[in-house]
Write a protein that holds these residues in place. Structure first.
Motif, PDB file in Angstrom:
ATOM      1  N   ARG A   1      -1.558  15.807  -0.026  1.00 13.45           N
ATOM      2  CA  ARG A   1      -2.236  14.964   0.951  1.00 13.45           C
ATOM      3  C   ARG A   1      -3.701  15.347   1.050  1.00 13.45           C
TER       4      ARG A   1
ATOM      5  N   LYS B   1      -3.235   8.725  -5.793  1.00 10.18           N
ATOM      6  CA  LYS B   1      -2.711   8.203  -4.527  1.00 10.18           C
ATOM      7  C   LYS B   1      -2.330   6.726  -4.673  1.00 10.18           C
TER       8      LYS B   1
ATOM      9  N   THR C   1       0.828   6.495  -6.706  1.00 12.06           N
ATOM     10  CA  THR C   1       1.996   6.839  -5.894  1.00 12.06           C
ATOM     11  C   THR C   1       2.448   5.648  -5.068  1.00 12.06           C
TER      12      THR C   1
ATOM     13  N   HIS D   1      -0.433   4.612   0.954  1.00  8.36           N
ATOM     14  CA  HIS D   1      -0.048   6.016   0.829  1.00  8.36           C
ATOM     15  C   HIS D   1      -1.299   6.871   0.973  1.00  8.36           C
ATOM     16  N   ASP D   2      -1.313   7.720   1.987  1.00 11.27           N
ATOM     17  CA  ASP D   2      -2.404   8.674   2.206  1.00 11.27           C
ATOM     18  C   ASP D   2      -3.768   8.002   2.178  1.00 11.27           C
TER      19      ASP D   2
END
Length: 387
Positions: free
Chosen positions: A5, A167, A170, A249-250
């Motif tokens: 993260r 990221k 993902t 995501h993030d």
């Protein structure tokens, strides 16, 4: 897929160093940043509190040294968890002086008496503070020059680092799996509203941080409107369903769609799906360093036109992707942006195959040294059929 993260401090140091080199070349003393992605790009400040329009937030990037945050005191604790260590706050809301005097003092301290201040001003940018406050800020700094940031922020964000790409990858892989497992959340007779709700739940269950964007819908023989909210209409035999999602995501988005036939699709629907799929293949082959966005548009348009579609007024056939659902550039007939390694794009060919009936197909890619890499898992070559 990465479970890491955030970013290393070196990531932000590199971003700032690149910005400062460009600032020096363009004669800028400071960048004034006011929007969520601008502030987050240089600071790592990630929060959903931006959804409240009450308070303005400011980040100043000087020509040398670290950025300085000028923010409401409610955000101090969250900003302290970033790499930013110079954080100046005021109690907000305070309409009489919503951080303007503190911001003006900080600008003078960092940029001198006659600073040249760059503000993102080009396409797809905006200023996140009241026009009256912006006018008051300029009036309080009569010797300062406010001008466009010469596209610095846009240029930097257009080329993603490996950490940023990971990221997005993902998010793409996570949602690809949800789409591939459609039998667990999609069936004949469901309402559009339930389909949307169950799809979002499936994405969150798979590990998504948020499903902040989901559009689409179903129509008999094909869909037309794909941006209105879902209805309580139940899907029936002969419908075609599209779901187009921006799942996060993030702090980074994927943005792609999938199509489904409810019951046996017509020959026209199957043909439209095949054409859109082939147009995406053409763009994948054309997407390599040195090509332009216009080249990608033409590659897709040639296939769509060969399939009987008119593409003169469809706008764009894809766009940039990253911290925002849509970013610069746009894949249009006139966008001459040259593709470079690290650019993340959507390929989104669409066609009207019958009056009021559309077929849109979308995948996410990153430009590599030798061509395009799919970040999504490719849609089925045959239109999935829901019985």
């Amino acid at each position: 897929m990465s479970a890491v993260r955030g970013f290393l401090v070196s990531e932000f140091e590199a971003r700032v160093a690149q910005a400062q080199a460009l600032m020096a070349a363009d004669g800028l003393d400071l960048l004034l940043l006011t929007t969520e992605p601008e502030v987050r790009y240089f600071s790592g400040f990630l929060t959903q509190f931006w959804q409240s329009p009450t308070r303005p937030w400011f980040l100043l990037v000087p020509r040398s040294g670290k950025p300085v945050a000028v923010i409401p005191s409610i955000g101090a604790a969250a900003m302290e968890r970033t790499w930013i260590d110079d954080i100046r706050t005021w109690p907000s809301p305070c309409p009489e002086d919503e951080g303007l005097s503190l911001l003006a003092d900080t600008i003078t301290e960092l940029g001198g008496d006659k600073p040249v201040i760059g503000v993102p001003s080009g396409p797809e940018s905006h200023l996140r503070l009241p026009l009256a406050d912006y006018a008051a800020l300029r009036a309080s700094l009569p010797d300062a020059t406010f001008r466009d940031d010469a596209g610095i922020h846009r240029r930097l964000r257009m080329i993603k680092s490996e950490a940023e790409i990971d990221k997005i990858r993902t998010a793409c892989q996570m949602v690809s799996g949800v789409f591939e497992d459609w039998q667990s959340w999609l069936s004949v007779g469901m309402s559009e509203r339930k389909v949307f709700r169950d799809f979002k739940i499936a994405c969150m269950t798979a590990g998504a941080d948020d499903v902040s964007y989901l559009v689409g819908g179903a129509g008999l023989g094909g869909y037309g409107d794909i941006i209105s909210p879902p209805s309580d209409r139940k899907m029936t035999d002969g419908d075609v369903l599209i779901l187009d999602t921006g799942t996060m995501h993030d702090g980074y988005f994927c943005d792609f769609d999938r199509n489904f036939a409810i019951g046996t699709p017509s020959a026209a629907v199957r043909s439209a799906y095949t054409t859109a799929y082939a147009a995406t293949d053409a763009a994948l082959a054309a997407a390599r360093p040195g090509a332009t966005c216009a080249d990608l548009f033409r590659a897709m348009a040639d296939v769509l036109e060969a399939g009987g579609a008119q593409v003169g007024d469809v706008g764009r056939l894809g766009h940039g992707l990253g911290m925002q659902l849509t970013e610069w550039p746009s894949i249009t007939a006139t966008d001459r942006t040259v593709l470079e390694p690290g650019m993340v794009l959507t390929l989104e060919p669409g066609l009207e195959f019958a009056p009021g009936k559309m077929m849109v197909h979308e995948e996410n890619i990153v430009i590599g040294q030798d061509g395009a890499e799919l970040l999504t898992r490719r849609a089925s070559q045959e239109l999935p059929v829901v019985h």
